[in-house]
Design a protein around this motif. Structure first.
Motif, short mmCIF file in Angstrom:
data_model
loop_
_atom_site.label_atom_id
_atom_site.label_comp_id
_atom_site.label_asym_id
_atom_site.label_seq_id
_atom_site.Cartn_x
_atom_site.Cartn_y
_atom_site.Cartn_z
N SER A 3 0.83 -1.19 0.00
CA SER A 3 0.00 0.00 0.00
C SER A 3 0.87 1.25 0.00
O SER A 3 2.05 1.21 0.36
N ALA A 4 0.24 2.35 -0.40
CA ALA A 4 0.95 3.63 -0.37
C ALA A 4 1.37 3.97 1.05
O ALA A 4 2.47 4.48 1.27
N ALA A 5 0.51 3.66 2.03
CA ALA A 5 0.84 3.94 3.43
C ALA A 5 2.05 3.14 3.88
O ALA A 5 2.91 3.66 4.61
N ALA A 6 2.15 1.90 3.44
CA ALA A 6 3.30 1.06 3.81
C ALA A 6 4.58 1.60 3.18
O ALA A 6 5.64 1.62 3.83
N LEU A 7 4.50 2.06 1.94
CA LEU A 7 5.68 2.64 1.28
C LEU A 7 6.11 3.92 1.99
O LEU A 7 7.29 4.13 2.24
N GLU A 8 5.15 4.76 2.34
CA GLU A 8 5.48 6.00 3.04
C GLU A 8 6.13 5.69 4.39
O GLU A 8 7.14 6.32 4.75
N LYS A 9 5.61 4.73 5.10
CA LYS A 9 6.21 4.33 6.39
C LYS A 9 7.64 3.85 6.18
O LYS A 9 8.55 4.21 6.93
N ILE A 15 14.81 6.44 5.41
CA ILE A 15 15.44 7.64 4.86
C ILE A 15 14.92 8.83 5.66
O ILE A 15 13.90 9.45 5.30
N PRO A 16 15.58 9.18 6.76
CA PRO A 16 15.10 10.24 7.65
C PRO A 16 14.83 11.58 6.97
O PRO A 16 13.98 12.34 7.42
N LEU A 17 15.54 11.88 5.91
CA LEU A 17 15.31 13.14 5.19
C LEU A 17 13.85 13.27 4.76
O LEU A 17 13.31 14.38 4.71
N THR A 18 13.19 12.16 4.47
CA THR A 18 11.79 12.21 4.02
C THR A 18 10.88 12.79 5.09
O THR A 18 9.88 13.43 4.76
N VAL A 19 11.21 12.55 6.34
CA VAL A 19 10.41 13.10 7.44
C VAL A 19 10.61 14.61 7.50
O VAL A 19 9.65 15.38 7.57
N SER A 20 11.87 15.06 7.44
CA SER A 20 12.17 16.49 7.48
C SER A 20 11.54 17.23 6.31
O SER A 20 11.08 18.38 6.46
N GLY A 51 16.14 23.80 -5.13
CA GLY A 51 16.50 22.83 -6.16
C GLY A 51 16.91 21.49 -5.59
O GLY A 51 16.59 20.43 -6.13
N GLY A 52 17.63 21.50 -4.47
CA GLY A 52 18.04 20.24 -3.84
C GLY A 52 16.86 19.43 -3.34
O GLY A 52 16.86 18.20 -3.41
N SER A 53 15.83 20.10 -2.86
CA SER A 53 14.63 19.39 -2.42
C SER A 53 13.89 18.78 -3.61
O SER A 53 13.38 17.65 -3.54
N LEU A 54 13.85 19.51 -4.72
CA LEU A 54 13.22 18.98 -5.93
C LEU A 54 13.97 17.75 -6.43
O LEU A 54 13.37 16.74 -6.80
N HIS A 55 15.29 17.85 -6.43
CA HIS A 55 16.11 16.72 -6.87
C HIS A 55 15.92 15.52 -5.93
O HIS A 55 15.78 14.38 -6.38
N ALA A 56 15.90 15.79 -4.63
CA ALA A 56 15.70 14.71 -3.66
C ALA A 56 14.33 14.05 -3.86
O ALA A 56 14.22 12.82 -3.85
N LEU A 57 13.28 14.85 -4.06
CA LEU A 57 11.95 14.28 -4.23
C LEU A 57 11.87 13.45 -5.51
O LEU A 57 11.27 12.37 -5.52
N ALA A 58 12.48 13.94 -6.58
CA ALA A 58 12.50 13.17 -7.84
C ALA A 58 13.26 11.86 -7.64
O ALA A 58 12.82 10.80 -8.10
N THR A 59 14.40 11.92 -6.96
CA THR A 59 15.17 10.70 -6.67
C THR A 59 14.35 9.72 -5.86
O THR A 59 14.32 8.53 -6.16
N LEU A 60 13.69 10.22 -4.84
CA LEU A 60 12.86 9.36 -3.99
C LEU A 60 11.71 8.73 -4.77
O LEU A 60 11.32 7.60 -4.51
N SER A 61 11.19 9.45 -5.76
CA SER A 61 10.09 8.89 -6.55
C SER A 61 10.58 7.70 -7.38
O SER A 61 9.88 6.69 -7.50
N GLY A 62 11.78 7.81 -7.94
CA GLY A 62 12.33 6.68 -8.69
C GLY A 62 12.68 5.52 -7.77
O GLY A 62 12.36 4.36 -8.05
N TYR A 63 13.32 5.83 -6.67
CA TYR A 63 13.69 4.82 -5.67
C TYR A 63 12.43 4.09 -5.18
O TYR A 63 12.39 2.85 -5.14
N GLY A 64 11.43 4.86 -4.80
CA GLY A 64 10.20 4.26 -4.27
C GLY A 64 9.47 3.42 -5.30
O GLY A 64 8.97 2.33 -4.99
N LEU A 65 9.39 3.92 -6.53
CA LEU A 65 8.70 3.15 -7.57
C LEU A 65 9.43 1.84 -7.84
O LEU A 65 8.80 0.78 -7.97
N LEU A 66 10.75 1.90 -7.92
CA LEU A 66 11.50 0.68 -8.18
C LEU A 66 11.33 -0.32 -7.05
O LEU A 66 11.16 -1.52 -7.27
N TRP A 67 11.37 0.17 -5.81
CA TRP A 67 11.14 -0.70 -4.65
C TRP A 67 9.77 -1.38 -4.76
O TRP A 67 9.62 -2.57 -4.54
#
Length: 148
Positions: A3-9, A15-20, A51-67
């Motif tokens: 589930s999306a909730a499980a992925l977010e958890k 990846i603690p940065l996601t909380v911040s 820009g760093g936050s945008l790059h991090a969010l884009a990276t996380l989207s690829g990482y999360g989708l692949l997972w």
């Protein structure tokens, strides 16, 4: 993870940065992953998205989708290389959309991972605001199986 909730958890725990950043999984399925984050903790001196936050969010989207697509809880996913091209400033909620790769590429990726315990794949994501692309992102991710 189903589930999306499980992925977010998972993202928040690993990846603690996601909380911040305030990252939320707003959509997750076999076709795409959409992550959002509020502007407030991710803004720059101009009041637009950093820009760093945008790059991090884009990276996380690829990482999360692949997972999500790999469905191997013990796999280690890392980014090998990435590029991002900023088109326009983001003045509101940060939103990254990563679409699944073509089925043929994903099948090759799964076969390589199953046979070698390691595989790589290129993914693309976009930072979207007001139905317009604010940034294009492309990266190569590598998945490594836990062969202990």
């Amino acid at each position: 993870m189903n589930s999306a909730a499980a992925l977010e958890k998972f993202l928040h725990e690993k990846i603690p940065l996601t909380v911040s950043m305030g990252v939320q999984v707003t959509e997750c399925n076999d076709q795409q992953l959409i992550l959002t984050a509020p502007l407030e903790p991710n803004h720059n001196h101009l009041g637009t998205a950093f820009g760093g936050s945008l790059h991090a969010l884009a990276t996380l989207s690829g990482y999360g989708l692949l997972w999500w697509l790999l469905r191997e809880p013990e796999a280690h996913i890392v980014i090998r290389e990435s590029t991002i091209r900023y088109e326009r400033p983001v003045h509101d909620v940060l939103r990254a959309v990563c679409s699944s790769p073509p089925a043929q590429e994903m099948e090759r990726f799964r076969k390589d991972f199953g046979r070698k315990g390691k595989a790589r794949i290129a993914l693309e994501a976009a930072i979207v605001q007001d139905n317009e692309i604010a940034a294009y992102f492309r990266a190569t991710f590598v998945a490594i199986g836990d062969r202990s």
